[in-house]
Scaffold this motif. Structure first.
Motif, PDB file in Angstrom:
ATOM      1  N   ASP A   6       0.836  -1.205   0.000  1.00 15.47           N
ATOM      2  CA  ASP A   6       0.000   0.000   0.000  1.00 15.47           C
ATOM      3  C   ASP A   6       0.870   1.255   0.000  1.00 15.47           C
ATOM      4  O   ASP A   6       0.621   2.219  -0.724  1.00 15.47           O
ATOM      5  N   GLU A   9       2.601   1.706  -3.213  1.00 18.26           N
ATOM      6  CA  GLU A   9       1.630   2.117  -4.242  1.00 18.26           C
ATOM      7  C   GLU A   9       1.361   3.627  -4.162  1.00 18.26           C
ATOM      8  O   GLU A   9       1.365   4.328  -5.185  1.00 18.26           O
ATOM      9  N   THR A  10       1.133   4.115  -2.952  1.00 16.94           N
ATOM     10  CA  THR A  10       0.873   5.557  -2.778  1.00 16.94           C
ATOM     11  C   THR A  10       2.044   6.376  -3.308  1.00 16.94           C
ATOM     12  O   THR A  10       1.860   7.345  -4.049  1.00 16.94           O
ATOM     13  N   MET A  13       2.209   6.362  -7.052  1.00 17.15           N
ATOM     14  CA  MET A  13       1.226   7.284  -7.636  1.00 17.15           C
ATOM     15  C   MET A  13       1.776   8.707  -7.672  1.00 17.15           C
ATOM     16  O   MET A  13       1.581   9.434  -8.635  1.00 17.15           O
ATOM     17  N   LEU A  19       0.402  11.968  -9.244  1.00 23.05           N
ATOM     18  CA  LEU A  19      -0.735  12.298  -8.374  1.00 23.05           C
ATOM     19  C   LEU A  19      -0.424  13.601  -7.641  1.00 23.05           C
ATOM     20  O   LEU A  19       0.654  13.766  -7.090  1.00 23.05           O
ATOM     21  N   PHE A 248     -11.500   6.850  -5.666  1.00 20.09           N
ATOM     22  CA  PHE A 248     -11.655   6.857  -4.205  1.00 20.09           C
ATOM     23  C   PHE A 248     -10.325   7.211  -3.539  1.00 20.09           C
ATOM     24  O   PHE A 248     -10.247   8.085  -2.674  1.00 20.09           O
ATOM     25  N   LYS A 249      -9.259   6.530  -3.971  1.00 22.69           N
ATOM     26  CA  LYS A 249      -7.946   6.757  -3.347  1.00 22.69           C
ATOM     27  C   LYS A 249      -7.464   8.189  -3.571  1.00 22.69           C
ATOM     28  O   LYS A 249      -6.970   8.840  -2.657  1.00 22.69           O
ATOM     29  N   ILE A 250      -7.617   8.661  -4.792  1.00 23.77           N
ATOM     30  CA  ILE A 250      -7.177  10.019  -5.113  1.00 23.77           C
ATOM     31  C   ILE A 250      -7.929  11.031  -4.246  1.00 23.77           C
ATOM     32  O   ILE A 250      -7.343  11.950  -3.674  1.00 23.77           O
ATOM     33  N   ARG A 252      -9.478  10.633  -1.407  1.00 23.56           N
ATOM     34  CA  ARG A 252      -9.173  10.571   0.025  1.00 23.56           C
ATOM     35  C   ARG A 252      -7.985  11.459   0.364  1.00 23.56           C
ATOM     36  O   ARG A 252      -7.947  12.076   1.429  1.00 23.56           O
ATOM     37  N   VAL A 253      -7.018  11.522  -0.535  1.00 18.00           N
ATOM     38  CA  VAL A 253      -5.866  12.397  -0.299  1.00 18.00           C
ATOM     39  C   VAL A 253      -6.331  13.852  -0.311  1.00 18.00           C
ATOM     40  O   VAL A 253      -5.919  14.660   0.533  1.00 18.00           O
ATOM     41  N   LEU A 256      -8.022  14.639   2.932  1.00 14.42           N
ATOM     42  CA  LEU A 256      -7.045  14.806   4.012  1.00 14.42           C
ATOM     43  C   LEU A 256      -6.433  16.209   3.956  1.00 14.42           C
ATOM     44  O   LEU A 256      -6.336  16.908   4.979  1.00 14.42           O
ATOM     45  N   MET A 320     -17.779   8.778  -2.168  1.00 11.75           N
ATOM     46  CA  MET A 320     -17.701   8.105  -0.880  1.00 11.75           C
ATOM     47  C   MET A 320     -16.451   8.524  -0.103  1.00 11.75           C
ATOM     48  O   MET A 320     -16.385   8.368   1.111  1.00 11.75           O
TER      49      MET A 320
ATOM     50  N   ASP B  82      -0.697   9.535   7.962  1.00 14.22           N
ATOM     51  CA  ASP B  82      -2.117   9.644   7.606  1.00 14.22           C
ATOM     52  C   ASP B  82      -2.387   9.560   6.106  1.00 14.22           C
ATOM     53  O   ASP B  82      -3.467   9.148   5.692  1.00 14.22           O
ATOM     54  N   ILE B  83      -1.420   9.976   5.283  1.00 14.68           N
ATOM     55  CA  ILE B  83      -1.687   9.918   3.846  1.00 14.68           C
ATOM     56  C   ILE B  83      -1.924   8.471   3.397  1.00 14.68           C
ATOM     57  O   ILE B  83      -2.743   8.196   2.518  1.00 14.68           O
ATOM     58  N   PHE B  84      -1.232   7.522   4.045  1.00 15.76           N
ATOM     59  CA  PHE B  84      -1.422   6.107   3.690  1.00 15.76           C
ATOM     60  C   PHE B  84      -2.693   5.563   4.326  1.00 15.76           C
ATOM     61  O   PHE B  84      -3.418   4.780   3.724  1.00 15.76           O
ATOM     62  N   VAL B  86      -5.495   7.167   5.043  1.00 15.39           N
ATOM     63  CA  VAL B  86      -6.739   7.595   4.390  1.00 15.39           C
ATOM     64  C   VAL B  86      -6.900   6.928   3.032  1.00 15.39           C
ATOM     65  O   VAL B  86      -8.009   6.613   2.607  1.00 15.39           O
ATOM     66  N   MET B  87      -5.793   6.725   2.355  1.00 10.52           N
ATOM     67  CA  MET B  87      -5.917   6.177   1.001  1.00 10.52           C
ATOM     68  C   MET B  87      -6.300   4.698   1.005  1.00 10.52           C
ATOM     69  O   MET B  87      -7.021   4.237   0.135  1.00 10.52           O
ATOM     70  N   HIS B  88      -5.822   3.949   1.995  1.00  9.67           N
ATOM     71  CA  HIS B  88      -5.998   2.496   1.932  1.00  9.67           C
ATOM     72  C   HIS B  88      -6.980   1.937   2.960  1.00  9.67           C
ATOM     73  O   HIS B  88      -7.203   0.731   2.999  1.00  9.67           O
TER      74      HIS B  88
END
Lengths: 453, 90
Positions: A6, A9-10, A13, A19, A248-250, A252-253, A256, A320, B82-84, B86-88
């Motif tokens: 994970d 992966e972030t 991106m 990203l 969704f993942k994009i 969420r960042v 934040l 979401m 937190d960036i990880f 929230v994303m996962h």
């Protein structure tokens, strides 16, 4: 529990697929700045903007560093100046634009939007003064963005304004001919403009917003394209699912970043704009996503369908991920800001007519399209009327940002640099005149909302 | 705050020692370490706790790790966890 995959992966991106958070935009109400004296009004808005946004850029930079996510722009949007300055006894709002420019530069933001008027039903004195001032205002300032909303589903289309805006675009191009009509890149003509859009050039702080607000626009076309690269031969159901998960993942960042910016600045969080915003960099293109879906070139038959699926899946995934969604929320297709769109125009696959069809199913409209310098004001008004009609009938935001570059012909390329990119001159193939239609003026009545065929 | 330190690069002796030393000197406590080596390439993820008593800011720590990493041919990032999250995580 987050796994090592994970985390990698972030970071992939961010580093490989570009990203980013495109913008943190602070909306600032100028309704409390009204004053009959233009000079006093300009001082009031300068003071309010610089005080409200004093720490915006620093906060953005801190968040960027701590979380390791690039935040490309920090911007400000203000109450439409035609409203805020309506009480000023003057026949030009150019000094207001200059005060906005000075205030924006003082706090270090990239753009300040809101040199705007909302005239879908009619003009006040302030609306007329503002629209008249647009060409000069955009020629004498650097970071001020302007927009005019001339249509809505509820009110119809103000065709007097459609006619006038064709001329305003031409005058703006003429006054900024030294910079290849850069002024037109900072002018958007809307139908159904939202009041919480963080993206330029169309951002303004809507009249129903609070005193200050933080809105965030996310990005990430490269991430979506990368996700689809692993789906060779998969069907459309699977593609839509993958886009949703990626969106969704994009988002969420973005959520934040918005939450942190809101907390640190003590300014309420407004919305996340769920947009796929491209840049001219290779690997950050919406057109390349459509091509990854199986189109040989963006603009080929099937492009509108592919874009419709992309746009819808981005919304479904993003909704979401965020507590409040708003703004323009959809895939952008600005030609000069998208390396794949530029390529498609250059090889003759993408025309202004196809782009118009694409705007029926995605965010905004005919965006950052350079056309020949001798394109008439009536033709530009005709293009504006068509786009506004699409927005009005389909209950969505549409916009026009065309740039008639003086002295340029099909085959030439204009370069704006930065996020605005570069653009080959796009041919307006239909050379028949719209002038008698445009000259009629008046209003197109609001449309019926049933019998929807 | 909780940090995630990621280290990517060609495997060699002393990578963990170097990173641990920088963190220890700055009073940053390591919580766990996860690493693998694929085709001679080193992937490591370290979680750490950076409290009020840390001796430098996160931004300065990032700079030091980046410089030391470059000397060893490594790409080192330190980010707020937190960036990880929230994303996962939903």
């Amino acid at each position: 529990m987050i796994t090592i995959d994970d985390i990698l992966e972030t970071n992939r991106m961010i580093t490989e697929n570009k990203l980013d958070v495109r913008t943190i935009t602070m909306g600032i109400s100028l309704r409390d700045c009204a004053h009959p004296s233009l000079e006093k009004f300009c001082q009031n808005i300068y003071d309010k903007i610089t005080k409200s946004a004093e720490f915006l850029v620093k906060t953005g930079e801190d968040i960027e560093a701590e979380y390791g996510i690039p935040i490309i722009h920090k911007r400000i949007s203000v109450t439409p100046i035609a409203i805020a300055a309506d009480a000023c006894q003057t026949d030009s709002f150019v000094p207001v634009a200059e005060a906005m420019d000075k205030a924006g530069k003082a706090v270090g933001v990239n753009f300040i939007g809101g040199f705007s008027a909302l005239v879908e039903k009619g003009y006040t004195h302030g609306d007329r003064v503002l629209i008249e001032s647009i060409p000069q205002a955009l020629a004498t300032t650097d970071i001020v963005c302007s927009s005019v909303n001339l249509g809505s589903t509820k009110a119809g289309i103000n065709m007097d304004c459609v006619r006038e805006m064709g001329e305003v675009v031409k005058r703006t191009a003429e006054l900024t001919r030294d910079t290849q009509a850069l002024g037109c890149a900072k002018l958007v003509i809307f139908c159904n403009a939202p009041g919480d859009n963080p993206f330029m050039a169309g951002a303004f702080h809507g009249v129903s917003e609070g005193d200050r607000v933080i809105n965030v626009g996310v990005s990430g076309p490269g991430v979506v394209k990368h996700a689809l690269e692993d789906l060779k031969g998969a069907d459309c159901t699977e593609i839509a699912e993958t886009i949703k998960k990626t969106a969704f993942k994009i988002t969420r960042v973005g959520q934040l970043v918005a939450r942190e910016a809101s907390r640190r600045l003590g300014v309420p969080f407004g919305i996340i704009d769920l947009s796929l915003a491209p840049t001219p960099a290779v690997g950050d293109s919406v057109a390349r996503i459509l091509e990854e879906m199986g189109l040989e070139a963006c603009g080929a038959p099937g492009t509108t369908a592919a874009l419709a699926m992309l746009n819808d899946a981005v919304k479904k995934g993003g909704l979401m991920a965020s507590s409040h969604v708003g703004g323009l929320s959809g895939a952008f297709i600005p030609v000069s800001e998208d390396e794949g769109m530029i390529d498609a125009v250059q090889k003759g696959s993408l025309s202004i007519e196809k782009l118009e069809a694409m705007t029926c199913v995605c965010s905004v409209g005919l965006d950052m399209i350079a056309v020949e310098g001798d394109t008439s004001a009536a033709t530009i008004s005709g293009i504006i009327a068509d786009e506004a009609a699409i927005g009005m009938i389909n209950n969505k935001t549409t916009a026009v940002r065309v740039i008639p570059v003086p002295g340029k012909k099909v085959g030439d390329v204009v370069e704006y640099g930065g996020l605005l990119g570069y653009c080959p001159i796009v041919p307006v193939r239909n050379q028949y005149s719209s002038s008698a239609f445009v000259a009629r003026g008046g209003r197109i009545p609001a449309p019926v909302r049933s019998l929807t065929n | 705050m909780k940090l995630v330190v990621t280290i990517v690069g060609k495997d060699r002796v002393g990578i963990i020692a170097m990173v641990s030393q920088v963190l220890a000197e700055n009073n940053v406590n390591i919580l766990n370490i996860n690493q693998n080596i694929m085709d001679g390439y080193f992937n490591m993820v370290m979680r750490a706790e950076m409290g009020e008593d840390a001796r430098m800011s996160l931004v300065d720590l990032q700079k030091v790790l980046k410089e030391k990493g470059e000397e060893m041919g490594l790409d080192i990032k330190a980010q707020h966890q937190d960036i990880f999250n929230v994303m996962h995580n939903v």
